[in-house]
Design a protein around this motif. Structure first.
Motif, mmCIF file in Angstrom:
data_model
loop_
_atom_site.group_PDB
_atom_site.id
_atom_site.type_symbol
_atom_site.label_atom_id
_atom_site.label_comp_id
_atom_site.label_asym_id
_atom_site.label_seq_id
_atom_site.Cartn_x
_atom_site.Cartn_y
_atom_site.Cartn_z
ATOM 1 N N ASP A 76 40.485 30.776 32.249
ATOM 2 C CA ASP A 76 41.435 32.064 32.562
ATOM 3 C C ASP A 76 42.116 31.650 33.873
ATOM 4 O O ASP A 76 41.753 30.998 34.814
ATOM 5 N N CYS A 101 37.521 35.468 41.695
ATOM 6 C CA CYS A 101 36.379 35.189 40.590
ATOM 7 C C CYS A 101 36.415 33.713 40.045
ATOM 8 O O CYS A 101 35.633 33.384 39.079
ATOM 9 N N HIS A 103 38.575 31.705 39.043
ATOM 10 C CA HIS A 103 39.706 31.249 37.674
ATOM 11 C C HIS A 103 40.452 30.161 38.141
ATOM 12 O O HIS A 103 40.923 29.088 37.460
ATOM 13 N N GLU A 135 42.587 37.777 32.674
ATOM 14 C CA GLU A 135 41.098 38.030 32.072
ATOM 15 C C GLU A 135 40.562 39.429 32.750
ATOM 16 O O GLU A 135 39.923 39.999 32.359
ATOM 17 N N GLU A 136 41.236 39.705 34.106
ATOM 18 C CA GLU A 136 40.497 40.647 34.929
ATOM 19 C C GLU A 136 40.935 42.089 34.429
ATOM 20 O O GLU A 136 41.938 42.643 35.007
ATOM 21 N N HIS A 162 31.823 30.429 32.617
ATOM 22 C CA HIS A 162 32.407 31.035 34.101
ATOM 23 C C HIS A 162 31.324 30.407 35.111
ATOM 24 O O HIS A 162 30.456 30.284 34.768
HETATM 25 ZN ZN LIG Z 1 36.023 35.774 36.066
#
Ligand SMILES: [Zn+2]
Ligand SMILES: [Zn+2]
Length: 389
Positions: A76, A101, A103, A135-136, A162
């Motif tokens: 992502d 996050c 990514h 993705e978020e 992840h």
């Molecule tokens: Zn994430």
């Protein structure tokens, strides 16, 4: 801890630089134009067939090596609407946008796997490198699937990972079955008529009805769901009225529901609607419920979960089955609804800062740990080799 096998040591400096460049230039959901262009350029330089604009800003690179099965590997690309607080040399250049996050790390690990596989080619078949937008919370994976991702780029199986701050560096986990929850949102309006607070007998009390409803909603999981199942219902906002002596005409209630299977989700949605109607009726009010199913649960298929763990072990990670799923959700769920596959948690603690502070995903000081980069790169590559052995 594993050591480099000679195939990736020369790849890492450029990948780390690229990861930090992406970190400094984060882009929000469906606006990953610079990132997607970098990804496409990097894949083309390897001689891969590259397709852009899938499901918005999504990119797919295709690497063929003889005939055989096909596998999809997903990363992502989007960042979060957070202002980064850490003082890094490659800190986000944009206020209110932060790769909180990791990514940026996912994107570069998958590019690294493409570089490794294009060089070693120890597989027979087709690898589709899938770089998804949004993705978020915006459903970029769903957008790619709806845009014909798997018709245009057939994949027998799909895999993603992840980075996971809750796991130490060098460890990896997944689960057989559900690993991440379905995320739903509900909005309830309880409507009275409004009136004078000194004359409660002359107008329905929407505040009282809404208050009773919030209490009832908090009994749903305990009283309506099998105790062996897991679910969460949280009321996160209640809003109504703006004066001490006025009965408001309406009160709004918002919250989220997290579940791991459709049957539990159905029970909660139906019971929530019943509760809203009942509480409103008792209070002489009306109610209106909007219930949105954002992301489904992320469900691994057993054979692919096994393969994900096997690949992790083969590259020297300490791999194990996670005892519990996470109640957060993941857009990759839409791809797993369409194809068998698995999602891996890759340990990344301690945080890069090295000061022992716990900086979870979505923290304003969170940063992807570059020590994870070779591990994720090798995991993706090993997954492709095992899936296309
Ligand atoms: Zn994430
Ligand atoms: Zn996130």
């Amino acid at each position: 801890m594993l050591t480099d096998d000679g195939h990736i040591a020369d790849l890492l400096p450029d990948l780390v630089a690229m990861r930090r460049d992406l970190h400094a230039h984060p882009e929000l959901a469906f606006a990953e134009h610079r990132t997607a262009a970098l990804v496409a350029e990097s894949l083309r330089a390897l001689g891969l067939e590259v397709h852009q604009g899938i499901g918005g800003t999504g990119v797919v690179g295709v690497l063929r090596n003889g005939s055989g099965r096909s596998v999809g590997l997903r990363a992502d690309m989007d960042a979060l609407p957070i202002t980064e607080q850490a003082d890094l040399p490659y800190k986000s250049l944009f206020t209110g946008v932060h790769h909180g996050c990791g990514h940026d790390g996912h994107t570069v690990m998958l590019l690294g796997a493409a570089r490794l596989l294009a060089r070693t080619r120890r597989f027979s078949g087709t690898v589709n490198f899938i770089f998804q937008p949004a993705e978020e919370g915006r459903g970029g994976a769903r957008a790619m699937v709806q845009d014909g991702l798997f018709e245009r780029f057939p994949c027998d199986t799909v895999f993603a990972l992840h980075n996971w701050p809750d796991l130490p560096l060098g460890q990896a986990q997944t689960r057989y079955g559900a690993i991440m929850a379905a995320a739903d949102r509900f909005d309830i309006v309880v409507r009275g008529r409004g009136g004078h607070a000194a004359q409660p007998h002359r107008t329905p009390d929407a505040v009282l009805a809404a208050s009773q409803l919030v209490c009832q909603l908090n009994t749903l999981v305990a009283r309506r769901i099998d105790p062996a199942e897991s679910a969460v219902l949280s009321v996160t906002r209640i809003q109504g009225g703006n004066s001490h002596n006025v009965m408001p005409a309406e009160v709004q209630i918002t919250g989220t529901v997290r579940t791991f299977d459709g049957a539990t989700q159905d029970v909660i949605e139906a019971a929530l609607k019943d509760c809203a109607m009942g509480a409103a009726l008792v209070g002489g009010c009306d109610s209106e419920v909007t219930y949105l199913r954002y992301y489904p649960a992320t469900i691994n298929s057993a054979a692919e979960a096994e393969l994900a763990l096997c690949a992790a072990e083969r590259i020297g990670l300490k791999a194990s089955e996670a005892m519990r799923p996470a109640f957060t959700s993941e857009d990759f769920a839409f791809m797993l609804q369409a194809r068998p596959g698995a999602y891996l948690w890759l340990g990344q603690s301690p945080a890069v800062a090295g000061d022992g502070d716990y900086r979870p995903l979505h923290h304003p000081c969170y940063d992807f740990n570059d020590k994870v980069l070779p591990l994720g790169l090798r995991w993706f590559a090993k997954v492709a080799e095992l899936a296309l052995a």
